[in-house]
Scaffold this active site. Structure first.
Site, PDB file in Angstrom:
ATOM      1  N   SER A  56     -38.806  -7.991 119.025  1.00 37.85           N
ATOM      2  CA  SER A  56     -38.835  -6.612 118.529  1.00 37.85           C
ATOM      3  C   SER A  56     -38.945  -6.482 117.018  1.00 37.85           C
ATOM      4  O   SER A  56     -39.287  -5.436 116.506  1.00 37.85           O
ATOM      5  CB  SER A  56     -37.595  -5.848 119.005  1.00 37.85           C
ATOM      6  N   LYS A  65     -32.333   0.585 111.940  1.00 39.88           N
ATOM      7  CA  LYS A  65     -32.666   0.994 113.309  1.00 39.88           C
ATOM      8  C   LYS A  65     -31.468   1.693 113.951  1.00 39.88           C
ATOM      9  O   LYS A  65     -30.317   1.284 113.742  1.00 39.88           O
ATOM     10  CB  LYS A  65     -33.066  -0.254 114.109  1.00 39.88           C
ATOM     11  N   SER A  95     -39.474  -2.984 119.912  1.00 37.72           N
ATOM     12  CA  SER A  95     -38.898  -1.647 119.910  1.00 37.72           C
ATOM     13  C   SER A  95     -38.470  -1.153 118.523  1.00 37.72           C
ATOM     14  O   SER A  95     -37.962  -0.046 118.392  1.00 37.72           O
ATOM     15  CB  SER A  95     -37.665  -1.641 120.826  1.00 37.72           C
TER      16      SER A  95
END
Length: 489
Positions: A184, A63, A160
């Protein structure tokens, strides 16, 4: 047995899939040269018989809020984009993966600074859910008289860490790192170092693992776990890598079903599958009992207070002076600060900063922040989300804050309590989309949690996503989705 394949061949096939699935917008940066060089080094080790372990030569993604040496980290924000925040170091968890010979395919998309639950609010645009293009979903849409070419009806990934989830789901890598503050990714526990993870909420942030099966999650967990002197929040106790034995007898297990999680907003399909899962454990001899978590209704409020307060504190560093975006205004220092933050942050980030600064005002600190911390005080089985993935057009009807409050309802309490949790897909909905359930373990009982999750995964036999059009030339590598099925040479 898939036969043998070299790390370079495997890397090239994943890179090919990244290009084919570019429309998913899963990646912000693809590190093709880096990955191919790492694959070449891995190949040399295999030829000498010096493999570094289970992850040597295995493609992974990270990420884009984890620091990576020499590769830009943007957090999907104008504040950092193009400023080449190429840190001279890797986040600890990234370094641990690379030390094991993993191949870094790239940095994945997210909500700006990880604030969101849809992966729709970053500056690079929303991430599209690979299941939108699956045979299972498209056939159901045809049956329901929807046009197969309704590309406007693509589904969100959730967030996210949606880019990492899409990257794994679309077979572009075997594992990916996400970050988890309130759900998340679904956090595997307090054992991971946050060093090099650009913070959202220090007291609740944890790196999370996304894989296509429980065994692979355990393999990656074994590599990442352990104390890091650079992160004072990691646990001091030594952590040993572990494998997951196959559970044959669940009769000694006690499964708790929190009654407060049966909310009016929970879809009937999720509720039905939750009930069936509880019945499955019971039919195999486990003790299934209803439990009460009386603070549930307060936890999302506490989470919001703690989250916005720490966001306000963390985002103060982006002032246009030291690093990150800086506006052209030279009227005054104050004007430069304000304009920099207005240009650098989106509405969601600015809104959370304002809320947090309100909670941190001296007169409000005791009333909200301290009281919220005080509420933080054998496997629980709960839903992970209220429903299956929704179309993007439906998702954006609600603002980010409302959506996050709704979507994190079952997941955020785990971060405040510091417990390990894992989400496992259980079945496809009537629309042909995955529905997952969450297992929450006792503190530091990660192995027990994953053993139970592995047993459940084996029972439900969740189907592999069918992306034939994308997979034609790569199917031989990915028919069996586990790390263990890949025989490198």
């Amino acid at each position: 047995d898939l036969g043998q394949i070299t790390p370079t061949e495997l890397c090239q096939r994943c890179l090919s899939l990244i290009k084919k699935t570019k429309f998913l917008n899963a990646y912000i940066t693809v590190s093709e040269e880096v990955a191919l060089k790492q694959a070449e080094e891995s190949e040399k080790r295999y030829k000498k018989g010096h493999s570094l372990g289970d992850l040597d030569g295995i493609p992974i993604a990270v990420k884009d809020n984890f620091s990576t040496s020499g590769i830009e980290t943007t957090c999907a924000s104008n504040m950092l984009k193009g400023k080449v925040l190429c840190t001279p170091y890797n986040a600890t968890v990234v370094q641990k993966l690379l030390d094991q010979g993993a191949l870094l395919m790239g940095k994945t998309n997210l909500d700006e600074f990880a604030m969101g639950s849809g992966s729709t609010d970053g500056i690079f645009g929303p991430v599209k859910n690979p299941w939108s293009y699956s045979k299972q979903y498209r056939e159901k849409r045809k049956q329901n008289s929807h046009s197969e070419n309704e590309d406007s009806n693509w589904l969100i990934t959730g967030g996210s860490s949606g880019g990492s989830a899409a990257a794994v789901s679309a077979f572009t890598c075997f594992a990916a790192l996400g970050s988890d503050t309130g759900g998340s990714t679904r956090n595997p526990a307090a054992h991971f170092s946050r060093h090099g993870l650009i913070p959202l909420v220090n007291s609740m942030d944890v790196p999370g693992i996304l894989t296509r099966c429980v065994d692979d999650a355990a393999t990656v967990l074994g590599v990442l776990a352990g104390h890091d002197p650079k992160d004072s929040t990691t646990i001091q106790d030594p952590v040993k890598p572990f494998t997951l034995p196959s559970l044959t007898d669940v009769s000694k297990l006690c499964i708790g079903i929190p009654k407060e999680y049966l909310t009016p907003e929970l879809s009937s399909e999720v509720q039905s599958l939750w009930s069936k899962a509880a019945n499955l454990f019971e039919s195999e001899g486990a003790k299934v009992t209803e439990v009460s978590l009386p603070h549930t209704s307060y936890s999302i409020v506490c989470y919001h207070v703690l989250c916005t307060s720490e966001v306000a504190s963390n985002m103060a560093r982006f002032d246009g002076l030291e690093y990150g975006h800086r506006c052209d205004s030279d009227v005054s220092t104050e004007a430069m600060y304000a304009a920099t933050r207005r240009e650098g942050f989106n509405d969601v980030v600015r809104g959370r900063i304002l809320s947090g600064n309100f909670f941190l005002l001296k007169e409000n600190y005791e009333n909200y922040f301290v009281k919220a911390q005080k509420v933080r005080r054998d496997v629980l089985l709960t839903p992970t989300t209220l429903s299956e993935a929704v179309p993007y057009t439906e998702f954006i009807k609600e603002d980010n804050r409302t959506r996050s409050a709704q979507d994190d309802i079952f997941t955020q309490a785990v971060n405040m309590a510091g417990l390990p949790a894992v989400s496992v897909p259980v079945a496809l909905s009537s629309q042909g989309l995955p529905i997952g359930l969450q297992f929450i373990g006792r503190a530091f009982c990660d192995q027990q949690l994953l053993i139970v999750a592995k047993w459940f995964e084996k029972q439900v036999q969740f189907p592999v996503i069918q992306l034939q059009e994308l997979m034609d030339d790569c199917s031989s590598v990915f028919e069996n989705e586990k790390l263990a099925s890949v025989s490198l040479k």
